[in-house]
Design an enzyme around this catalytic site. Sequence first.
Site, PDB file in Angstrom:
ATOM      1  N   HIS A  67       5.409   6.055  11.187  1.00 15.77           N
ATOM      2  CA  HIS A  67       6.648   5.304  10.967  1.00 15.77           C
ATOM      3  C   HIS A  67       7.885   6.194  11.011  1.00 15.77           C
ATOM      4  O   HIS A  67       8.990   5.699  11.279  1.00 15.77           O
ATOM      5  CB  HIS A  67       6.609   4.618   9.603  1.00 15.77           C
ATOM      6  CG  HIS A  67       6.014   3.255   9.615  1.00 15.77           C
ATOM      7  ND1 HIS A  67       6.358   2.280  10.525  1.00 15.77           N
ATOM      8  CD2 HIS A  67       5.097   2.681   8.787  1.00 15.77           C
ATOM      9  CE1 HIS A  67       5.688   1.172  10.269  1.00 15.77           C
ATOM     10  NE2 HIS A  67       4.902   1.389   9.233  1.00 15.77           N
TER      11      HIS A  67
ATOM     12  N   HIS B  30      -0.497   6.454   8.906  1.00 16.09           N
ATOM     13  CA  HIS B  30       0.270   5.240   9.208  1.00 16.09           C
ATOM     14  C   HIS B  30       1.748   5.448   8.868  1.00 16.09           C
ATOM     15  O   HIS B  30       2.639   5.188   9.695  1.00 16.09           O
ATOM     16  CB  HIS B  30      -0.315   4.077   8.403  1.00 16.09           C
ATOM     17  CG  HIS B  30       0.366   2.759   8.589  1.00 16.09           C
ATOM     18  ND1 HIS B  30      -0.226   1.702   9.231  1.00 16.09           N
ATOM     19  CD2 HIS B  30       1.589   2.307   8.204  1.00 16.09           C
ATOM     20  CE1 HIS B  30       0.588   0.667   9.246  1.00 16.09           C
ATOM     21  NE2 HIS B  30       1.703   1.016   8.610  1.00 16.09           N
ATOM     22  N   GLU B  31       2.003   5.924   7.654  1.00 17.98           N
ATOM     23  CA  GLU B  31       3.387   6.113   7.224  1.00 17.98           C
ATOM     24  C   GLU B  31       4.058   7.261   7.972  1.00 17.98           C
ATOM     25  O   GLU B  31       5.267   7.225   8.216  1.00 17.98           O
ATOM     26  CB  GLU B  31       3.442   6.361   5.710  1.00 17.98           C
ATOM     27  CG  GLU B  31       2.808   5.269   4.871  1.00 17.98           C
ATOM     28  CD  GLU B  31       3.334   3.869   5.181  1.00 17.98           C
ATOM     29  OE1 GLU B  31       4.539   3.744   5.479  1.00 17.98           O
ATOM     30  OE2 GLU B  31       2.553   2.908   5.117  1.00 17.98           O
TER      31      GLU B  31
ATOM     32  N   GLY C 169       0.814  -1.204   0.000  1.00 18.95           N
ATOM     33  CA  GLY C 169       0.000   0.000   0.000  1.00 18.95           C
ATOM     34  C   GLY C 169       0.847   1.253   0.000  1.00 18.95           C
ATOM     35  O   GLY C 169       0.599   2.197  -0.750  1.00 18.95           O
ATOM     36  N   ALA C 170       1.881   1.248   0.856  1.00 18.51           N
ATOM     37  CA  ALA C 170       2.778   2.399   0.971  1.00 18.51           C
ATOM     38  C   ALA C 170       4.046   1.921   1.672  1.00 18.51           C
ATOM     39  O   ALA C 170       4.096   0.824   2.215  1.00 18.51           O
ATOM     40  CB  ALA C 170       2.118   3.533   1.753  1.00 18.51           C
TER      41      ALA C 170
END
Length: 827
Positions: A294, A290-291, A254-255
């Site tokens: 991270h 989400h990313e 997804g990424a």
Amino acid sequence: MNQLAPLNYRISIEPDLEKFVFNGFLELTIETDEPVDHLELNVLELDIQECLVRGSGEDLKCRFSVDTEAEKLCIPFADAMIGMIRVFIRYSGIINDKMAGFYRSQYVSDGKTYPICVTQFQESDARRAFPCFDHPGKKAVFDIELIIDRHLTAISNQDVENETETENDKKKVIFKSSPKMSTYLVFWCVGEFRLKVDPKDRRVRVAFLPGMEPYVDFGLEFGKKALAYCEDYYGIAYPLSKLDLIAIPDFAFGAMENWGAITFRENLLLFYPGITSKAGAERIAEVISHEMAHQWFGNLVTPADWQYLWLNESFATYFGFGVVDHYHPDWEIWPQFLYSQTYPALVRDAYLETIPIEIPGGEHVVINTSTAPIIYCKGGSILRQINGYIGEEGFQKGVRYYLKKFAYDCAGSENLWEAFETVSDRPVVEMMRSWLEQPGYPVIEVRRSGSELTLSQKRFSYLANGSSQIWLIPVSISVRDENEEWRVSDFLMDTKTRSFDLGSKRAVYKINTGQTGFYRVNYRDPQNLKKLGSEILCQTVSPEDRWGLENDFYARVASGDESLDAYLDFLKYYANETDFLPLICIADNLRHAYLLSGNANQQKISIIGIRLIEEVLRKIGYAPQPDEAHTRGMLRDQYVWLGIFLGSEKVAAFAETEFQKLVRGGSVHPDMIKSIMQAGAFTGNADTLDWFIERFENTVSEHDRTNVLSALGCFQDHDVLSAVCSFTLTRVPPRNQSIPIAAMALNPAATDGLWEWYTSEKEAFATFHPLIHERVFASIVPVCDALKAEDVRHYLSKNQVKINPGVVELTLERLEVNHRLREKFSD
């Protein structure tokens, strides 16, 4: 210090986008506190041409050997060396088409096709682009330069430091030094990328290909917000000077959170007005968040070994929803977390073929169909459980303590739990060992005698288990006497059994208040379950609790502890239900039961399902309304398709009218276009397929393409389905080939022929990306009624089909569970 510690990689790459090869040069600086007589680096599909070693100032050409099976380059030294060592390696490689390592993609502009090249290194594919210590614990600083055609743009983790023209219409792009980081976070790409900078936070940029600029603003704006939230919540400023969000046409995942250069599938970054649904917009925001998480969890603090990968992915999953909820509380994000994360994690972890969150032997861990629901979904759900146990304030303090203590370093699970325990003064370390280091999860069985409850725990699974496992369970119990308010009690259940005094023989009680705990409940107390039914009907318990009661009930059906008839009877308590979470999961469970049932049970399910669907659509309306809740649009989309699937004439008539609008060139609201396309395929013919293919090949939106592919698996005509199979293998991009196949696996008209098709096209499937192939295999095998596990094993062995063993075993267990349920649900 480790015996060999990398300090700096100086990497020069010159790609050829016509021949899809590249030349590379690496200067690697390492340090050792003990004498070493050789160096081992990871390499894969690289042609090593020359190695030099500098010790005390002199460059010495040295021998080298490559072990292709072990993926290692060995460089022996003439004499043992200690201290600072520099190694120089000249090499070349291929720009592959595997969506891994250094790979190629393409885009179309004005009818012409143009190449790009991009990297994807997680978990262990940096070795495809440069020799390295390809392990998360081996952090170093990276200095990257790219020699490219002058008209192209190069992007890497850091800002450009210098750009100079060279001979042959080339230019050399030198990037600033990176922070200390792991190899899997290194990134570069080359192509005709454009950049759009956020006007308020100029660190945030979107990189896009020609023609995509009108669709970048939503992602750019939310990227800025997500960065601001993370800096504030974590109490640590983002350490790089820029943060690029990059839309990539071909992407297996997804990424990817490359530090300072996050890559996305186009549909997870680009927003198309009139095409992207509210659900699609939420997904974009959630993936960006989400990313973004991270950049701290994984990039700033990195797992010391791959067995701690959950420290990256579980936190990013949890905060992916938390960031969105902060800015859009009206989107009802946390109920969606329970549906999209906790619910699939409970299903996945109920198989005997499962793994702990903290995966033992983490030298090389693969994120795949088997492991992802544990590492992402279960891990994120356990963090929600921890938050419920120590409170939001303690949770944030623990996160900040952990990140500050291990910034630019590596950490393990114990470090995080110690941080939470330090700030909360609760026994987090002992509790979390039981949740991280053992597979599965518990079901609490509860019995009543007067006012006293007896709670006992055991492992929940669909197939019988002889486990004696014990979890430290943070139990919450809501209790209500007649005409009184609910009161909540909490305790840590650290033994096999535990008693609890309700204080009244007539009180009604609900265990796992708000469904914050990752466990199921089996009420061996029929009277209380009946009373809870009345509470559901009157909606005096929360939507989360109404969902938990229904979901746990169906899980008992799936494990053989309850009958399907009992579950269908229990649904009468949901006659007044209007909330997204209970209704969306009822839809999933009815569809699941229908697919595994004989004719008589299918008729029962259809009657109950159609009555529910038509009543819900009557209440919320068939047509989307301006400013309605996001979850209402998502629910409608699912219920329209389920209504078609179960045979509702009212829904079918509505959907046919809407689909004909599309066929005539009109528009359908983006929040329901997916279900309308599915409905059109369900009743369609070969001409309908031609219309879908034309739309697929002419649309500019990846979101629209995925909707078309989902619909293609819904045809009922066998000749048309055969054409869909052929189209999937020959004309669907590799990144998306699993989508129509997964849809066919949920289509009774298609399932009988899927295994025969899969085995007859083994050469085609052998070319699939491993992750995509796993998804296809895991979709097809469990739904093939006549298939036997030994037949599958024989086929895989005979044809040397390479699928992760964990995925194979999980898939075969799903096949066994489905066989057992088909027998149970048969007429």
